[in-house]
Design an enzyme around this catalytic site. Structure first.
Site, PDB file in Angstrom:
ATOM      1  CB  SER A  15      17.750 -29.937  69.099  1.00 27.00           C
ATOM      2  OG  SER A  15      17.319 -28.708  68.573  1.00 27.00           O
ATOM      3  CG  HIS A 105      15.875 -17.473  60.504  1.00 24.12           C
ATOM      4  ND1 HIS A 105      17.227 -17.404  60.285  1.00 24.12           N
ATOM      5  CD2 HIS A 105      15.520 -16.301  61.097  1.00 24.12           C
ATOM      6  CE1 HIS A 105      17.673 -16.239  60.712  1.00 24.12           C
ATOM      7  NE2 HIS A 105      16.659 -15.546  61.208  1.00 24.12           N
TER       8      HIS A 105
HETATM    9  C1  GAR Z   1      18.070 -23.532  65.211  1.00 21.49           C
HETATM   10  O1  GAR Z   1      17.602 -22.659  66.197  1.00 21.49           O
HETATM   11  C2  GAR Z   1      17.863 -22.937  63.833  1.00 21.49           C
HETATM   12  O2  GAR Z   1      16.748 -22.104  63.754  1.00 21.49           O
HETATM   13  C3  GAR Z   1      19.115 -22.129  63.657  1.00 21.49           C
HETATM   14  O3  GAR Z   1      20.135 -22.939  64.194  1.00 21.49           O
HETATM   15  C4  GAR Z   1      19.591 -23.669  65.290  1.00 21.49           C
HETATM   16  C5  GAR Z   1      20.047 -25.098  65.166  1.00 21.49           C
HETATM   17  O4  GAR Z   1      19.704 -25.827  66.303  1.00 21.49           O
HETATM   18  N1  GAR Z   1      19.336 -21.840  62.265  1.00 21.49           N
HETATM   19  C6  GAR Z   1      19.787 -20.676  61.830  1.00 21.49           C
HETATM   20  O5  GAR Z   1      20.074 -19.756  62.571  1.00 21.49           O
HETATM   21  C7  GAR Z   1      19.901 -20.579  60.332  1.00 21.49           C
HETATM   22  N2  GAR Z   1      19.963 -19.231  59.932  1.00 21.49           N
HETATM   23  P1  GAR Z   1      19.815 -27.414  66.308  1.00 21.49           P
HETATM   24  O6  GAR Z   1      21.211 -27.759  65.786  1.00 21.49           O
HETATM   25  O7  GAR Z   1      19.656 -27.776  67.756  1.00 21.49           O
HETATM   26  O8  GAR Z   1      18.748 -27.958  65.433  1.00 21.49           O
END
Ligand code: GAR
Length: 209
Positions: A15, A105
């Protein structure tokens, strides 16, 4: 001034990747997304890359970090955007691209580095949570903070509702941070954040209603 080249690394739904691509037109004279890399052949973000005609390198190999290194050396990016990339980037790569890697994060760092942030927020009955964009250093989730999006945790929250609120915060702050980078407004020097050449001591926080 030459146009900065950027690549995105992801592992999941993508996303943030989608949101960054959707918000790239206002910086297209300064920064372009050239490619993406994932360690997860089942990541939803792969379809997003296809929809946006962004070349994606899907790594099936056990030796993810040498594939990543090859991918990065091919692109020689000015900016590496970690958008839900759930592997630790090894120190050799962090050092080679020092000051050129940013991460998002799902907590108000330095609170809750690592995994399971929503469970920790709920267990501690925190009043606030949010998301943080920071430069990546060899210390996990501890590089200088560029911007945070902060919201009040509503009564009765659960992990799923916190994830929705956090994604909303992430989608607001990540394009801002990338635009600042594209505009040469932010830099990492000596492990500190410089904003318009002035060292920033406390994080820039966007309060989200
Ligand atoms: C996000 O919430 C990001 O902050 C987290 O993974 C998710 C990815 O969402 N990242 C971590 O936890 C890194 N330590 P997305 O695939 O929908 O962008």
């Amino acid at each position: 001034m030459s146009i900065k080249k950027s690549v995105v690394l992801f592992s999941g739904n993508g996303s943030n990747l989608k949101n960054l691509l959707e918000n790239s037109s206002n910086i297209k004279d300064k920064l372009v997304y050239e490619g993406a890399f994932t360690n997860n052949p089942k990541a939803g973000g792969i379809e997003i890359c296809q929809n946006f005609n962004l070349d994606v390198c899907v790594c099936n190999d056990e030796d993810i970090n040498s594939e990543l290194s090859k991918f990065l050396n091919q692109h020689n990016p000015d900016l590496i955007v970690l958008a839900g990339y759930m592997k630790i980037v090894p120190p050799e790569i962090v050092n080679q691209y020092s000051g050129k890697i940013v991460n998002i994060h799902p907590s108000l760092l330095p609170k809750y580095p690592g995994l399971n942030t929503y469970a920790k927020v709920l267990a501690n009955h925190d009043v606030y949570n949010g998301a943080t964009v920071h430069f990546v250093t060899c210390d996990l989730d501890q590089g200088p903070i560029i911007i945070q999006g902060k919201y009040t945790v509503p009564n009765g929250s659960d992990e799923s509702s916190l994830q929705t609120l956090t994604h909303n915060a992430e989608h607001m702050i990540y394009p801002i941070a990338v635009k600042w980078f594209a505009d040469n407004m932010i830099k990492m020097k000596g492990g500190k954040l410089y904003f318009n050449n002035k060292m920033i001591e406390s994080p820039i926080v966007l309060l989200i209603e």
